[in-house]
Design a protein around this motif. Sequence first.
Motif, PDB file in Angstrom:
ATOM      1  N   ALA A 309       0.825  -1.206   0.000  1.00  9.58           N
ATOM      2  CA  ALA A 309       0.000   0.000   0.000  1.00  9.58           C
ATOM      3  C   ALA A 309       0.859   1.255   0.000  1.00  9.58           C
ATOM      4  O   ALA A 309       0.517   2.255  -0.650  1.00  9.58           O
ATOM      5  N   GLU A 312       1.849   2.020  -3.385  1.00 11.89           N
ATOM      6  CA  GLU A 312       0.723   2.273  -4.304  1.00 11.89           C
ATOM      7  C   GLU A 312      -0.191   3.340  -3.695  1.00 11.89           C
ATOM      8  O   GLU A 312      -1.306   3.045  -3.243  1.00 11.89           O
ATOM      9  N   LEU A 315      -3.978   3.528  -4.170  1.00  6.48           N
ATOM     10  CA  LEU A 315      -4.873   2.600  -3.491  1.00  6.48           C
ATOM     11  C   LEU A 315      -4.797   2.675  -1.972  1.00  6.48           C
ATOM     12  O   LEU A 315      -5.635   2.110  -1.283  1.00  6.48           O
ATOM     13  N   SER A 318      -7.827   3.588  -0.113  1.00  2.21           N
ATOM     14  CA  SER A 318      -9.037   2.837  -0.484  1.00  2.21           C
ATOM     15  C   SER A 318      -9.096   1.452   0.144  1.00  2.21           C
ATOM     16  O   SER A 318     -10.140   0.800   0.082  1.00  2.21           O
ATOM     17  N   VAL A 319      -7.996   0.994   0.702  1.00  2.82           N
ATOM     18  CA  VAL A 319      -7.940  -0.338   1.300  1.00  2.82           C
ATOM     19  C   VAL A 319      -7.499  -0.204   2.750  1.00  2.82           C
ATOM     20  O   VAL A 319      -6.424   0.318   3.044  1.00  2.82           O
ATOM     21  N   LEU A 390     -12.847  -1.487  -7.529  1.00  2.00           N
ATOM     22  CA  LEU A 390     -11.828  -1.438  -6.483  1.00  2.00           C
ATOM     23  C   LEU A 390     -11.311  -2.829  -6.147  1.00  2.00           C
ATOM     24  O   LEU A 390     -10.101  -3.036  -6.001  1.00  2.00           O
ATOM     25  N   ASP A 393      -9.019  -3.971  -8.984  1.00  4.48           N
ATOM     26  CA  ASP A 393      -7.831  -3.111  -9.054  1.00  4.48           C
ATOM     27  C   ASP A 393      -6.847  -3.491  -7.948  1.00  4.48           C
ATOM     28  O   ASP A 393      -5.643  -3.677  -8.195  1.00  4.48           O
ATOM     29  N   TRP A 394      -7.335  -3.647  -6.728  1.00  8.88           N
ATOM     30  CA  TRP A 394      -6.473  -3.983  -5.594  1.00  8.88           C
ATOM     31  C   TRP A 394      -5.822  -5.351  -5.775  1.00  8.88           C
ATOM     32  O   TRP A 394      -4.610  -5.498  -5.640  1.00  8.88           O
ATOM     33  N   HIS A 395      -6.613  -6.347  -6.091  1.00 10.04           N
ATOM     34  CA  HIS A 395      -6.046  -7.688  -6.166  1.00 10.04           C
ATOM     35  C   HIS A 395      -5.172  -7.880  -7.401  1.00 10.04           C
ATOM     36  O   HIS A 395      -4.213  -8.665  -7.359  1.00 10.04           O
ATOM     37  N   THR A 397      -3.319  -5.453  -8.600  1.00 12.12           N
ATOM     38  CA  THR A 397      -2.087  -4.786  -8.168  1.00 12.12           C
ATOM     39  C   THR A 397      -1.270  -5.708  -7.282  1.00 12.12           C
ATOM     40  O   THR A 397      -0.041  -5.826  -7.446  1.00 12.12           O
ATOM     41  N   THR A 412     -13.454 -10.035   3.613  1.00 16.57           N
ATOM     42  CA  THR A 412     -13.495  -8.750   2.913  1.00 16.57           C
ATOM     43  C   THR A 412     -14.796  -8.043   3.248  1.00 16.57           C
ATOM     44  O   THR A 412     -15.877  -8.623   3.113  1.00 16.57           O
ATOM     45  N   ARG A 426     -14.654   1.845   0.169  1.00 13.73           N
ATOM     46  CA  ARG A 426     -13.351   1.275   0.494  1.00 13.73           C
ATOM     47  C   ARG A 426     -13.514  -0.207   0.814  1.00 13.73           C
ATOM     48  O   ARG A 426     -14.622  -0.697   1.007  1.00 13.73           O
TER      49      ARG A 426
END
Length: 574
Positions: A309, A312, A315, A318-319, A390, A393-395, A397, A412, A426
């Motif tokens: 994180a 990045e 993101l 957002s996480v 989201l 995009d997160w996973h 990345t 999650t 988020r």
Amino acid sequence: MEGELLQRVLSTLLREDTYGLRTTARTERRPDGDWLRLRAGEESVLLPVGPEGFQCEIRAREPLVETGGATLTGLRPVLTRLRAAAPPEDRAGYDAFLTECDEALAAALLHTGARDGVVTRLAEAYGASTTHWTGLRDSLAYDALAAYRDHPVYPTGRARAGLTEAEIRAYAPEFHRAFALRWAALPREAVRGGTSALPSWWPTPAGLGLTGLDATHVALPVHPLTAGAPLAGALRAAGLEGEAHLAEKPWLDVLPTLSTRTVAVADDPATHLKLPLATATLGLRNRRTIKPGTLLDGQVGQRLLQEIAAHEPRLADSVLLADESTHLQARHELLAALVRRYPAGLQGAHVVPVAALLARAPGGELVADELAERYYGGSLTAFLDAYFTLLLDWHTTLFSYGIALESHQQNTSVVLDRAGGRTRLRLLLKDNDGPRVHAVRLAARLGGEAADLLGFADRRVLVAGDRPVADVFATITVHLCAGALAFELARTGRAPLDGLLRLIRFRLTEAVDRVAATAPGAAAALRARVLDADRLPVKAMVTAGTLLTKERSGAADINKHYVEGPNYLRGAAG
């Protein structure tokens, strides 16, 4: 209800191709549809099937079989007949699964009789509309709703091995009842972990009524389900029988979360305690104990995600990650506790586990619909699009760094609120102890600092190629957190399947294209193994979790044992 459970079980046996039932079967055409002739002992069995598409091409069309000129219905009669398909050496596992099916049916019947009363209590405590269910304490109400839903893949997910109805009513999340924990004082030298970081309210032995032990012992919370014979056996096995002391009176009120073994502190709902249980869910071998090393691995996984994180910033806000750096463990898988702390600032936010999105709220609407009404002008598609964007995009990345998480629907949560007058979505993640990490790819992205982030006790975490990472990405992120929602919404007529699958594919393609600039090899692997693959890996959870021993299944990890199914995303390319 019994028929629905049987249908799910039969469909699972086909999907996992248990004992070769599906691949050795012959298809017979009849006016009412296709039937499979299955090999099960000296005489074959006929099963009506229809198209599926989610992880398997077919499913059981009706909860029955034909055999010997007769039609069998009912959970026990049908599954007892299919027992002949199991080789003699596997029949003990099959019989254990039959017991599991009985427990799941009993739980489903219990749920049917209890749900209305529980939902009424939730509405009285938190509000008739989920519009008011904000903050971490109210998020436990979503856990209660989610507990009445079936697992998207595991057919007997409601079963909890060995628990009585009274125990389920007292301690399971679907009943949402507070209870007090038991506590044991253990010798300090026997306990590993950071006692200095424990919450300020953590009791001393003296505070629990165990005088004279404060200098030599530390207090360990014990779930009431563990406090009897299981705890006594654990203390004997750990050599602590004469040195540990169980406090006579319970202390600290808690509420169960969706995982059952994790509880939220009633007066400090931002703090959860994960406590081992002598039971099993999602498979006989999927025990709810906490093996030594698991809690440390969760801390290592959290640190790894924090580092990603930090690299990045797009993101990073957002996480959200739960803090899992405080934990205690003492020589046995029943002598452990994780202190999970949630981020601050969530009081006014909706914090909803993905497992609860398609649950029915007190008013009868889907939770997802009520959230869409509150934040997206009533558009469920707009809400799902924001979530899929989201999530993928997160996973994706993470995959570019060589990482895939077991962040399924329970691990999650979607966090929704308003910031600056605009809707903010988020993700909140927890339980990061079972990832797959391609160490070479991680090192290529982070350089020398990667070596300091890979101190996992479970050496299965570190893998030498993209395939194990892609398998987890497909089975968890794609199947459970995205595809399962699309297929269920379509089955209930809430949204068209083709549109939802196109949306998932579009957002995944977008995310893969984004990482291609910095990690072209990872992007190519995701295209080849997920977007454009003919088939995708599918968890064989019943096979590895109950039906077969590890020696028979060859599963190094029962939660990462796979068969293959259709790639429904490839069909959505148009």
